[in-house]
Design an enzyme around this catalytic site. Structure first.
Site, short mmCIF file in Angstrom:
data_model
loop_
_atom_site.label_atom_id
_atom_site.label_comp_id
_atom_site.label_asym_id
_atom_site.label_seq_id
_atom_site.Cartn_x
_atom_site.Cartn_y
_atom_site.Cartn_z
N CYS A 1 3.07 8.43 0.80
CA CYS A 1 3.54 7.75 2.08
C CYS A 1 3.76 6.47 1.46
O CYS A 1 2.86 5.78 0.73
CB CYS A 1 2.40 7.78 3.16
SG CYS A 1 2.96 6.52 4.53
N CYS B 1 5.04 -3.41 16.99
CA CYS B 1 4.55 -2.38 18.08
C CYS B 1 3.20 -2.70 18.18
O CYS B 1 2.27 -2.85 17.22
CB CYS B 1 4.62 -0.87 17.24
SG CYS B 1 6.40 -0.41 16.85
N CYS C 1 -2.11 6.76 9.56
CA CYS C 1 -0.77 6.07 10.15
C CYS C 1 -1.14 4.83 11.04
O CYS C 1 -2.11 4.90 11.90
CB CYS C 1 -0.23 7.09 11.23
SG CYS C 1 0.81 8.61 10.25
N GLU D 1 0.74 -1.14 -0.21
CA GLU D 1 0.16 -0.10 -0.09
C GLU D 1 0.90 1.24 -0.16
O GLU D 1 1.77 1.15 0.47
CB GLU D 1 -1.03 0.01 0.95
CG GLU D 1 -1.94 -0.90 1.34
CD GLU D 1 -2.44 -1.30 2.68
OE1 GLU D 1 -1.87 -1.38 3.61
OE2 GLU D 1 -3.93 -1.11 2.77
N CYS E 1 5.65 -6.10 8.89
CA CYS E 1 7.06 -5.54 9.84
C CYS E 1 7.03 -6.45 11.08
O CYS E 1 6.16 -7.10 11.53
CB CYS E 1 6.65 -4.30 10.29
SG CYS E 1 7.75 -3.33 11.16
N CYS F 1 0.04 -0.78 16.39
CA CYS F 1 0.06 -0.76 14.68
C CYS F 1 -0.33 -1.84 13.95
O CYS F 1 -0.09 -3.05 14.11
CB CYS F 1 1.53 -0.62 14.31
SG CYS F 1 2.06 -0.43 12.64
N1 SAH Z 1 8.19 1.57 10.91
C1 SAH Z 1 8.33 3.06 10.93
C2 SAH Z 1 7.66 3.78 9.80
C3 SAH Z 1 6.21 3.27 9.76
S1 SAH Z 1 5.15 3.80 10.83
C4 SAH Z 1 8.17 3.56 12.34
O1 SAH Z 1 7.70 2.89 13.05
O2 SAH Z 1 8.55 4.57 12.54
C5 SAH Z 1 4.87 5.55 10.69
C6 SAH Z 1 4.46 6.25 11.95
O3 SAH Z 1 3.05 5.90 12.33
C7 SAH Z 1 5.07 5.83 13.04
O4 SAH Z 1 5.58 6.61 14.09
C8 SAH Z 1 4.38 4.82 14.02
O5 SAH Z 1 4.66 4.51 15.27
C9 SAH Z 1 3.03 5.61 13.74
N2 SAH Z 1 1.99 4.66 14.04
C10 SAH Z 1 1.57 3.40 13.87
N3 SAH Z 1 0.66 2.64 14.36
C11 SAH Z 1 -0.18 3.83 14.53
C12 SAH Z 1 -1.54 4.06 14.97
N4 SAH Z 1 -2.41 3.09 15.08
N5 SAH Z 1 -1.91 5.27 14.92
C13 SAH Z 1 -1.13 6.35 15.06
N6 SAH Z 1 0.20 6.22 14.58
C14 SAH Z 1 0.64 4.88 14.21
FE1 SF4 Z 2 6.66 -1.91 12.29
FE2 SF4 Z 2 4.36 -0.46 12.89
FE3 SF4 Z 2 6.36 -0.49 14.51
FE4 SF4 Z 2 6.50 0.81 12.25
S1 SF4 Z 2 4.99 1.03 13.91
S2 SF4 Z 2 8.04 -0.23 13.34
S3 SF4 Z 2 5.46 -0.23 10.87
S4 SF4 Z 2 5.17 -2.38 13.72
#
Ligand code: SAH
Ligand code: SF4
Length: 368
Positions: free
Chosen positions: A133, A144, A360, A118, A140, A147
């Site tokens: 983006c 986290c 995000c 995507e 991944c 996410c």
């Molecule tokens: N993997 C990288 C980049 C992709 S995520 C990273 O984690 O930085 C881009 C941003 O979206 C990151 O700051 C991530 O923590 C945030 N993010 C992930 N899940 C989210 C959610 N459910 N709501 C808001 N931000 C989120």
């Molecule tokens: Fe991976 Fe999502 Fe964590 Fe970014 S926020 S490192 S995409 S699990």
């Protein structure tokens, strides 16, 4: 593989199993020098490389037939061996706020099944700026807890061509100039380091995207932050900190047990010292988890002396069984005000494309 060989057995529960595409080589992803070498190999004059380079990266053309200054015979030879770009378009969804989410498909190879990925195209109307983006991986491994991509697990690294092609297709499909690229789609860019760095060089040098208009967001892969500092690239580094202390951060980001806050901050300071570039500290706001006034003060103190801006990201729900909640606007504003008292510029990220699960953290290859 000969045409009568059986298709390879591809194992993946979520992948679309496609026959191997032929040709499995693509022009997108090649540097100007590599295009020159290819033209030489094909017995073509050197200026053909420049013409092709323009079609691929500046005009973002996908169709050999429309590359009008190339001879028909040459295009037939080329097309027999090389596709233009690796990605094909599966879906194109539009949000009420104008955000577009594209579902692209990667080609199957003998080593990898086809996967969906995507990319999200955002139009900030106030500044008339378009940003895309893009994803660096399918899924991944960092996991986290807030996410949706993390919930998918890790599937595949994207190739240089697959990364670059997301930008070219976003530009091609929108017909508009896309000036900013953020690596904030699926995946942890620094865990696909070599491909991401090479893709950035091509996006900057061939597609002519300003290097300062390219942002890489990382969850904090400490050794790779040191390595990135040595690349001599004036990109924007965004660091997903999300908590100022180990206890809170480890609860939401398992990677913190490997590289805790102090190690991460040391790497970020070293990055700023080496590159002289201001970093962005990202902070997803999770109700009752990391949004207290104590957290705000700890964050302000932690960032003292660091050349950075802070970007608060109100949590976007991912529909998980144990879903988090977004704090109220009042709590977010109070948090912002407190961090600002430490002399930091703090912004709140505008929510884009929530109705099509394009915001995000919501990217999980689910289409509505
Ligand atoms: N993997 C990288 C980049 C992709 S995520 C990273 O984690 O930085 C881009 C941003 O979206 C990151 O700051 C991530 O923590 C945030 N993010 C992930 N899940 C989210 C959610 N459910 N709501 C808001 N931000 C989120
Ligand atoms: Fe991976 Fe999502 Fe964590 Fe970014 S926020 S490192 S995409 S699990």
């Amino acid at each position: 593989m000969t045409s009568c060989a059986p298709p390879p057995v591809l194992e993946s529960s979520t992948a679309t199993v496609d026959p191997i595409v032929k040709p499995a080589q693509f022009l997108v992803g090649k540097t100007a020098d590599e295009l020159k070498a290819l033209m030489k190999e094909l017995g073509q004059p050197a200026f053909r490389a420049e013409q092709l380079h323009q079609w691929l990266y500046v005009k973002c053309e996908r169709d050999y037939d429309k590359m009008t200054n190339l001879a028909k015979g040459f295009k037939e030879v080329l097309a027999a061996q090389y596709g233009v770009g690796p990605l094909s378009v599966v879906a194109d969804q539009q949000s009420a706020d104008g955000t577009r989410k594209f579902l692209f498909k990667t080609p199957a190879t003998e080593k990898k099944p086809s996967q969906n990925i995507e990319s999200v195209l955002m139009h900030f109307r106030d500044r008339d700026v378009r940003s895309v983006c893009i994803s660096s991986q399918v899924g991944c491994a960092v996991d986290c807890s807030f996410c949706a991509t993390g919930k998918m697990g890790f599937k595949q690294n994207l190739t240089v061509a697959e990364i670059v092609d997301q930008y070219l297709l976003a530009q091609h499909l929108s017909g508009e100039e896309v000036r900013n690229i953020v690596f904030m789609g699926q995946g942890e860019p620094l865990l696909n380091y070599d491909n991401v760095v090479q893709a950035i060089r091509i996006l900057n040098q061939s597609a002519e995207v300003g290097i300062r208009h390219i942002t890489v967001s990382t969850s904090g892969i400490v050794p790779k932050i040191y390595q990135l500092a040595e690349e001599n690239m004036q990109i924007v580094l965004a660091v997903s900190l999300h908590a100022p202390d180990d206890e809170t951060r480890s609860r939401i980001m398992p990677i913190n047990t490997k590289w805790p806050v102090a190690d991460l901050m040391e790497a970020v300071h070293a990055y700023v010292a080496k590159t002289k570039r201001r970093v962005t500290i990202e902070y997803v706001m999770l109700k009752g988890v990391n949004d207290s006034q104590a957290h705000a003060h700890d964050l302000g103190r932690l960032l003292k002396g660091l050349k950075c801006n802070v970007n608060l990201i109100p949590y976007n729900p991912i529909g998980d069984e144990y879903d988090f909640e977004r704090p109220s606007n009042e709590v977010i504003v109070r948090f912002l005000d407190t961090v600002m008292t430490y002399g930091k510029k703090v912004t709140v990220r505008l929510e884009r494309g929530v109705d099509i699960a394009a915001a995000c953290g919501q990217l999980a290859n689910q289409y509505q």
